[in-house]
Motif scaffolding. Sequence first.
Motif, short mmCIF file in Angstrom:
data_model
loop_
_atom_site.label_atom_id
_atom_site.label_comp_id
_atom_site.label_asym_id
_atom_site.label_seq_id
_atom_site.Cartn_x
_atom_site.Cartn_y
_atom_site.Cartn_z
N ASN A 31 38.63 -24.29 -66.26
CA ASN A 31 39.02 -24.58 -64.86
C ASN A 31 38.49 -25.90 -64.35
N PHE A 61 42.71 -24.49 -62.44
CA PHE A 61 42.72 -23.06 -62.75
C PHE A 61 43.71 -22.73 -63.85
N ASP A 62 43.19 -22.11 -64.94
CA ASP A 62 44.00 -21.71 -66.10
C ASP A 62 44.67 -22.88 -66.80
N HIS A 108 40.43 -20.33 -56.40
CA HIS A 108 39.67 -19.20 -56.92
C HIS A 108 38.19 -19.22 -56.53
N ARG A 161 38.91 -11.72 -61.47
CA ARG A 161 40.31 -11.95 -61.08
C ARG A 161 40.78 -10.99 -59.99
N ASN A 213 44.56 -28.77 -54.80
CA ASN A 213 44.24 -28.48 -56.20
C ASN A 213 45.06 -29.32 -57.16
N ASP A 224 37.91 -27.05 -55.10
CA ASP A 224 38.90 -26.03 -55.46
C ASP A 224 39.15 -25.11 -54.27
#
Length: 284
Positions: A16, A21-22, A206, A163, A178, A203
């Motif tokens: 991240n 993110f991801d 998350h 999550r 982001n 960020d």
Amino acid sequence: MLHHPVTIQVPATTANLGPGFDALGVALNLYNRITLGEPDASWNDPFFEAAADIFYQTAGQASQAFQTGISGDVPRSRGLGSSVTVRLGIIAGLNEKFDRPLEEETLFRLVTELEGHPDNAAPACFGGFVAGSPLHHHRFSVKDELKFVTLIPDFVLETSDARKVLPQQIRFKDCVTNIQNTALITAAFASESYETLDGAFMDTLHQPYRLDMIPGAAQALDVAVEAGALGAFISGAGPAVMALTLKHWDEIAASMSEALVAAGQHPPQIRILEACNQGWKRVE
């Protein structure tokens, strides 16, 4: 098939990097080693068995269990890619035992399928900094002048639990923030202009929702920047927190540790890490 033991070394990863993110990840010079030994009656863990099954199905090989050993320094469920080290270690180890029927890109695809996202899988496979999706990835080497100040708490945080706290909807302007920061981070790593990372780790997707799960983390990220870090973030799903810097890494680590302890945590393990520019490898 090879009948002697095969040992695969896999680097830890941080995913991240705040806003990516991801999508973003870096391999680190902290390692686990997974050894596949003699044939066995069954896998001693469903986690191992799932990784083996996806290999056998893809490679068209008859299923067989092996004695499995794990050693190394990547702690479980701390946000440093421990699950990837095991999944990739088993899949790559089986690939070695069966004379490499699968290509490297296929190994990456299988690990990504098991993980559900590529941010840890890609750097563990290829090393360095990787920006990717399940279908495409771009990798860049990272110079050792960039330090990854890593603080590892003494409690676990399962990714599935981290999550669960994420919202189903995000404000449009937060998504834009982001996207902008993820683009800046990727450009900085691609051009090796690490000084331009300063301020790019904010960020909104998350971290605001996960920080309460890690006592003192919000304060640790703030004091890291005050102490001279380029930026700081939760590593993966946490609970490890990390700062990137070109200088003053010992002072940054001390400041972050004090913030975590002040919030009631036990003194965390401190690691001053560098990127690992090689992904998994077979070792003797």
